[in-house]
Structures are given as C-alpha cells and as structure tokens.
Design an enzyme around this catalytic site. Sequence first.
Site, PDB file in Angstrom:
ATOM      1  N   ARG A  26      -9.422  -4.376  -2.727  1.00  0.00           N
ATOM      2  CA  ARG A  26      -8.308  -4.632  -3.638  1.00  0.00           C
ATOM      3  C   ARG A  26      -7.024  -4.001  -3.103  1.00  0.00           C
ATOM      4  O   ARG A  26      -6.129  -4.681  -2.642  1.00  0.00           O
ATOM      5  CB  ARG A  26      -8.658  -4.093  -5.036  1.00  0.00           C
ATOM      6  N   CYS A 252       1.135   0.199  -0.221  1.00  0.00           N
ATOM      7  CA  CYS A 252       1.622  -0.277  -1.517  1.00  0.00           C
ATOM      8  C   CYS A 252       2.703  -1.301  -1.256  1.00  0.00           C
ATOM      9  O   CYS A 252       3.720  -0.967  -0.630  1.00  0.00           O
ATOM     10  CB  CYS A 252       2.170   0.873  -2.362  1.00  0.00           C
TER      11      CYS A 252
END
Length: 313
Positions: A26, A252
């Site tokens: 993920r 991120c």
Amino acid sequence: MTGRLPMEFPSQDLPPRVRIHEVGPRDGLQNEKTVVPTEIKAEFIHRLADAGLTTVEATSFVHPDWVPQLADAEQLFPLLGDIRGTDLPVLVPNARGLDRAMALGARRIAVFGSATETFAKRNLNRTIDESLAMFEPVVAKARADKIHVRGYLSMCFGDPWEGPVPVHQVVQVAKRLMDLGCDELSLGDTIGVATPGHVQSLLAELNEEGVPTSAIGVHFHDTYGQALSNTFAALQHGVTTVDASAGGLGGCPYAKSATGNLATEDLVWMLNGLGIETGVDLGRLTATSVWLAGQLGRPSPSRTVRALSHKES
C-alpha cells in the site's frame, strides 16, 4: 561456513517479539510512478505472507483520482481470499471507502490523519478538526461491526512546510484520534527527521496522556539514515509494533521530501541480531524484494537486500 549471521545478542531491556506491520503493497506501491498490474500486487502480497509476515497492508480504498496506483482495490482484494494467518488491513479515507472495504469482507481498516494543519489540508483537503470529524462515523461504524481500526498520524516529528512540530501538539491530535475509538496508533515520521531522543520524548508524553505503549506502532522513513536508530529507541521504550516496507519501497506522494520507508529486511536483520522474534524468514523476504525490484525495473534500495542478493549471486 557454520552458524548463522547476524550473531544474536539478546537484551533483557527489549521486547522478546515484534510484530512487523508490512506496508509495501500500500504505502510502498502508491508512490510508484508506474501502475503495477493487479496480478503482480496479488503475488507480492502472497509472497510476503509466505515469508511469515502476519500483517500486510494490502491496498487503499481511496478515490482513483487521488491514488491511481491503487485504483484496483476492488479487483485486488478478492484475489487474497486464500491467504491464512496474515491480517490484511486496508486504508479507508472516509465513509464511502469503508463501505467499499466492508463489501469485500475487510476486517481491519486504517484511517490517515495529520498532526499539522498544512499537511491535513494538502493531503485531505481539510483542517485537523474537519478530518477528525470525517473519521468519527467511519471509526464508529467499523467498531460496531467489530472491525479493527488503526489510526495513522503523519508529520509527528517534522513538517516540510511548518518545520518542527511541538511534541504537545502531536500528543493532542493523537489523543483525539484514539478517543474516536481507534485500537491502534501509528506514529509517522513522514519526512524522516526524527532522532532517538525525540522519539522517546513523544512516547513518554503519550503515555502521560493515557495512550499506552501497547497501542502504539512506529513508522519511520530513512531520509537521514535514522530509521533503525529511531526504531531501537522505540523498542527501548517497549514498542512492539513497527511499520516497514519490503525492499524500502515508498515515501509519501504528498510530501516531496519524504524518501523511502524503513526496509523490512533491514529491520529484520537488526531484530535477528537482537534475538527478537518476528516469525519472518529473511531469505524468503529478500527473494520477494529482489523479484519485485525486477518487476519495477530497478534495484531495491534496501542495504540488506543488496548485501544478501549479492552474496547469493
């Protein structure tokens, strides 16, 4: 050669066992520039489970426009139904995401908050107060159905726009997130600026405010090469849940200064040397990351993967 490396030197001051919360499928893959085929993702998760990881974060039920790399959540999750003995949590951003996940039988979810206003607005397009208000019915509905809820809190140690983040500010938001009913809290060093003393100070203040160490996980990025040092500091405090990403995948997408996650192989190597049980077969895990690196067309950034795969070649 006889024996096994690394040599084990256990410490009575550290936990005897650590649960690794694997985030590669993920948090790792969502930061890839190219979209990984669904069948490759499914095989990746199966391989991680076969390597002994008991928690593998499978995907995210976000709107496809937000994270196109994970737009296939509905197609992927049913391909994982034969996995036994491994929890498969999924990230849900809102009530709609929860409904999608529950429809497929997900029994562990996560919500993703921020300790700073700037990142909350950039990542969720909401203030901290607004994001917590959005999470409240999600957590309540999940808990009513006995679904385990993890609360991620990002920017716990520094923010690329706001700079240093005061410990008391992080604690206040973390407490509010836990008060919603989360079972578990993951403290994110999103841009990798934490240091060991900072880690222990935050953990101590969280304890003082009623958040037990048993409910806390840590999520470090290795921007300044401090991820393992920070993990060790957390272990000294009694933390037994550590987030990591196979092969060091990820960062991120909303914070450009965030480099890769702590590599699961690097973490397992250190824990093996400390005599801390994880249940993970390092050889199988390394082979999985080498395989995935081949699928992605680039080498793994994990130093342990590079060292072990070079040894075997």
